[in-house]
Scaffold this active site. Structure first.
Site, short mmCIF file in Angstrom:
data_model
loop_
_atom_site.label_atom_id
_atom_site.label_comp_id
_atom_site.label_asym_id
_atom_site.label_seq_id
_atom_site.Cartn_x
_atom_site.Cartn_y
_atom_site.Cartn_z
N CYS A 1 -19.98 0.26 -2.43
CA CYS A 1 -20.18 -0.31 -3.85
C CYS A 1 -21.47 -0.15 -4.69
O CYS A 1 -21.18 0.45 -5.65
CB CYS A 1 -19.99 -1.97 -3.32
SG CYS A 1 -18.37 -2.37 -2.33
N GLY B 1 -26.66 1.76 0.68
CA GLY B 1 -25.32 2.85 0.57
C GLY B 1 -24.28 1.88 0.39
O GLY B 1 -24.30 0.79 0.01
N LEU C 1 -34.57 -8.33 -0.10
CA LEU C 1 -35.84 -7.81 -0.32
C LEU C 1 -36.59 -7.04 0.92
O LEU C 1 -37.66 -7.07 1.28
CB LEU C 1 -36.98 -8.95 -0.59
CG LEU C 1 -37.14 -9.41 -2.08
CD1 LEU C 1 -38.61 -10.31 -1.98
CD2 LEU C 1 -37.48 -8.13 -3.00
N ASP D 1 0.82 -1.23 -0.06
CA ASP D 1 -0.10 0.03 -0.15
C ASP D 1 0.79 1.29 -0.14
O ASP D 1 2.13 1.22 0.39
CB ASP D 1 -0.77 0.12 1.30
CG ASP D 1 -2.16 0.96 0.98
OD1 ASP D 1 -3.27 0.37 1.06
OD2 ASP D 1 -2.13 2.07 0.81
N LYS E 1 -24.38 -0.43 7.20
CA LYS E 1 -25.03 -1.67 7.33
C LYS E 1 -24.20 -2.15 8.54
O LYS E 1 -23.42 -1.80 9.05
CB LYS E 1 -24.90 -2.72 6.06
CG LYS E 1 -23.65 -3.01 5.88
CD LYS E 1 -23.55 -4.42 5.01
CE LYS E 1 -22.38 -4.91 4.83
NZ LYS E 1 -22.44 -5.97 3.81
N LEU F 1 -17.07 -10.02 -2.25
CA LEU F 1 -17.29 -10.20 -0.93
C LEU F 1 -18.40 -9.12 -0.37
O LEU F 1 -18.22 -7.94 -0.87
CB LEU F 1 -15.87 -10.05 -0.13
CG LEU F 1 -14.93 -8.90 -0.32
CD1 LEU F 1 -15.16 -7.83 0.78
CD2 LEU F 1 -13.58 -9.51 -0.18
N GLU G 1 -18.96 -6.61 3.05
CA GLU G 1 -18.53 -6.42 4.25
C GLU G 1 -19.41 -6.64 5.24
O GLU G 1 -20.49 -6.97 5.05
CB GLU G 1 -18.60 -4.78 4.28
CG GLU G 1 -17.62 -3.93 3.22
CD GLU G 1 -17.47 -2.45 3.23
OE1 GLU G 1 -18.02 -1.93 4.08
OE2 GLU G 1 -16.93 -1.92 2.25
C1 UGA Z 1 -22.11 -5.52 -2.05
C2 UGA Z 1 -22.54 -6.76 -2.79
O1 UGA Z 1 -23.60 -7.48 -1.85
C3 UGA Z 1 -21.25 -7.76 -2.75
O2 UGA Z 1 -21.76 -8.92 -3.45
C4 UGA Z 1 -20.30 -6.89 -3.41
O3 UGA Z 1 -19.08 -7.77 -3.63
C5 UGA Z 1 -19.60 -5.90 -2.78
O4 UGA Z 1 -21.06 -4.81 -2.63
C6 UGA Z 1 -18.70 -4.99 -3.71
O5 UGA Z 1 -19.08 -4.81 -4.75
O6 UGA Z 1 -17.70 -5.13 -3.04
P1 UGA Z 1 -21.79 -4.52 0.47
O7 UGA Z 1 -21.59 -3.34 -0.25
O8 UGA Z 1 -20.77 -5.02 1.57
O9 UGA Z 1 -21.92 -5.69 -0.81
O10 UGA Z 1 -23.20 -4.60 1.06
P2 UGA Z 1 -24.53 -5.14 1.08
O11 UGA Z 1 -24.73 -6.39 1.71
O12 UGA Z 1 -24.88 -5.75 -0.46
O13 UGA Z 1 -25.49 -4.11 1.11
C7 UGA Z 1 -25.42 -2.87 0.41
C8 UGA Z 1 -26.77 -2.18 1.32
O14 UGA Z 1 -27.89 -2.19 0.71
C9 UGA Z 1 -26.60 -1.49 2.61
O15 UGA Z 1 -26.81 -0.31 2.68
C10 UGA Z 1 -27.85 -2.61 3.13
O16 UGA Z 1 -28.34 -2.01 4.32
C11 UGA Z 1 -28.85 -2.47 2.08
N1 UGA Z 1 -29.75 -3.53 1.82
C12 UGA Z 1 -29.39 -4.63 1.68
C13 UGA Z 1 -31.24 -3.13 1.93
O17 UGA Z 1 -31.63 -1.77 1.98
N2 UGA Z 1 -32.14 -4.13 1.85
C14 UGA Z 1 -31.63 -5.42 1.62
O18 UGA Z 1 -32.77 -6.17 1.78
C15 UGA Z 1 -30.46 -5.79 1.55
#
Ligand code: UGA
Length: 440
Positions: free
Chosen positions: A259, A256, A249, A30, A322, A149, A151
């Site tokens: 990603c 947010g 869902l 890094d 999250k 992945l 978080e």
């Molecule tokens: C997301 C993807 O899920 C991963 O597969 C991907 O690898 C990653 O981005 C990336 O591109 O590196 P992440 O950003 O860690 O992962 O978070 P998520 O678990 O996808 O959640 C994203 C947002 O959606 C959160 O703010 C969560 O609160 C919201 N969310 C999730 C909802 O509002 N409703 C749901 O039913 C699920």
């Protein structure tokens, strides 16, 4: 095998530690000397369950080391993973590729004659891999191996992913990547080999689909609000259809993080460049629905506070985008907190892990030392990140600490009947108001 991992953020630090866990000799690289010093000392500079244990284990065994030197890294690795960030550009929705380009150019300058494979894992606009392969021509071969992945589950998702996608242009490159991931593949992980553009698109398509699924249910929440229907029951019912599935869902304040929001914008911007903008025009609506939910939460807050937020004390439970993360990038919770603050609300935030990050980024907000501390004297409580400890709070005890027990569940996660029974006026996005019961 001897591997290097360029970039030691959420993705790179996890990838480096997990590759050491698979048995490889790993050098993390890094440009930030503070990050490298922390990692060398066995400290993960962010919150990710299970990662620090792996880091401590493998820095102690000597299998995992860290450096700021590209020269050392180029001389060390047979396979070089590129795990740096691709944030949104300041002037548009497109991805900023400056870190990826800097790694590839920096590495190229130090590569000797030994064969090397450079493997991109960062999320990039389709076409990037082809361009980078040209830059490396004569020095190293390129492969594209996107990461998926989440978080909060990063270690598990790296060691036991749903699938591995290997974007390769030659059999030897594929064989080398299969050797890197041998224990993962032997455990039954499906492997999909693809050309570069397909491998790049798998990642952006997956995130676009997930974002669309969330915005779909949030659009249904808007319709439910207009009709008195309940989006949580609706989601449960449609989720029983296996073709739809119940995951992702959950209606609420929307997605947010570092990603989904920037990836759908970058994807749409790339489609415009490619002349296929109409194919992804719906992603603009996905983005718009997502942002509208934040605005709706502010509006509902104002309604519950008798038409004005001026001088109202608002407790915000949650700052991370999250749970199981301290990441506040594009956090819906903090966005809502700031909007309420701008409308004159006195906002007090509590989050179990993201306090330091939130304080640094939003010094104008107030911060509490615990959830009950945040709620004390509140006119309104907003539940905006669904940490399990918030669901475990005692609503009766909290009610007694407020000025008026009113709560908006922005994550559809709390048991409304239980809160209403404890005397709360309970509201959740996309659901009818819970009839409030008298305080026991
Ligand atoms: C997301 C993807 O899920 C991963 O597969 C991907 O690898 C990653 O981005 C990336 O591109 O590196 P992440 O950003 O860690 O992962 O978070 P998520 O678990 O996808 O959640 C994203 C947002 O959606 C959160 O703010 C969560 O609160 C919201 N969310 C999730 C909802 O509002 N409703 C749901 O039913 C699920």
């Amino acid at each position: 095998m001897r591997l290097t991992v360029f970039g030691t953020g959420y993705l790179g630090a996890t990838h480096a530690a997990c590759m050491a866990e698979l048995g490889h000799e790993v050098l993390g690289v890094d440009v930030d000397p503070d990050k490298i010093a922390a990692l060398r000392a066995g400290r993960v500079p962010f919150y990710e369950p299970g990662l620090e244990e792996l880091l401590v284990k493998h820095t102690a065994s000597g299998r995992l080391r860290f450096t700021t030197s590209y020269e050392e890294a180029a001389a060390f690795g047979q396979v070089h993973f590129v795990c740096v960030g691709t944030p949104q550009r300041a002037d548009s929705g497109a991805a900023d590729l400056r870190h990826v380009d800097a790694v590839v150019d920096g590495l190229r300058a130090h590569l000797g004659d030994a064969p090397a494979l450079v493997v991109g894992k960062s999320t990039v606009p389709v076409g990037t891999a082809g361009r980078l392969a040209e830059r490396l021509e004569g020095k190293a071969e390129l492969a594209w191996n996107p990461e998926f992945l989440r978080e909060g589950f990063a270690v598990q998702d790296t060691l036991r992913p749903d699938r591995l996608v290997l974007g390769v242009r030659s059999k030897p490159a594929e064989a080398l990547l299969r050797e890197v991931y041998a224990p993962v593949i032997d455990a039954g992980t499906p492997v999909v080999t693809a050309d570069f553009p397909t491998a790049e698109l798998v990642k952006t398509a997956a995130n676009a689909f997930l974002a669309t699924k969330i915005s779909f249910i949030n659009a249904m929440a808007e319709v439910c609000e207009a009709t008195g229907a309940d989006v949580s029951v609706l989601a449960r019912a449609i989720g029983h259809d296996e073709r739809i599935g119940s995951r992702f869902l959950r209606a609420g304040i929307g997605f947010g993080g570092g990603c989904l929001p920037k990836d759908i914008r970058a994807f749409a911007a790339r489609a415009e460049e490619l002349g296929t903008g109409r194919s992804l025009a719906f992603l603009r609506e996905v983005d718009a629905i997502n942002l509208r939910r934040r605005e709706r939460t502010v509006e509902l807050s104002r309604e519950l506070c008798d038409g004005s937020l001026e001088g109202k004390r608002v407790a915000v439970l949650g700052a991370a985008f999250k749970p199981d993360s301290d990441d506040i990038r594009d956090s819906p919770a903090l966005d809502i907190a700031c909007r309420i603050h701008l409308q004159g609300g006195e906002v007090t935030v509590f989050d179990p892990e993201a306090m330091d990050n939130a304080r640094k980024a939003y010094p104008a907000l107030d911060y509490a030392v615990s959830a009950p501390d945040a709620v004390r004297g509140a006119d309104l409580v907003l539940h905006l990140t669904e940490w399990p400890q918030f669901a475990a709070l005692d609503p009766a005890e909290l009610a007694a600490a407020t000025v008026r027990p009113r709560i908006i569940d922005g994550r559809g996660f709390l048991d409304g009947a239980r809160w209403a029974a404890a005397g709360w006026e309970f509201r959740a996005l996309g659901r009818p108001a819970q009839p409030r019961q008298e305080r026991p």
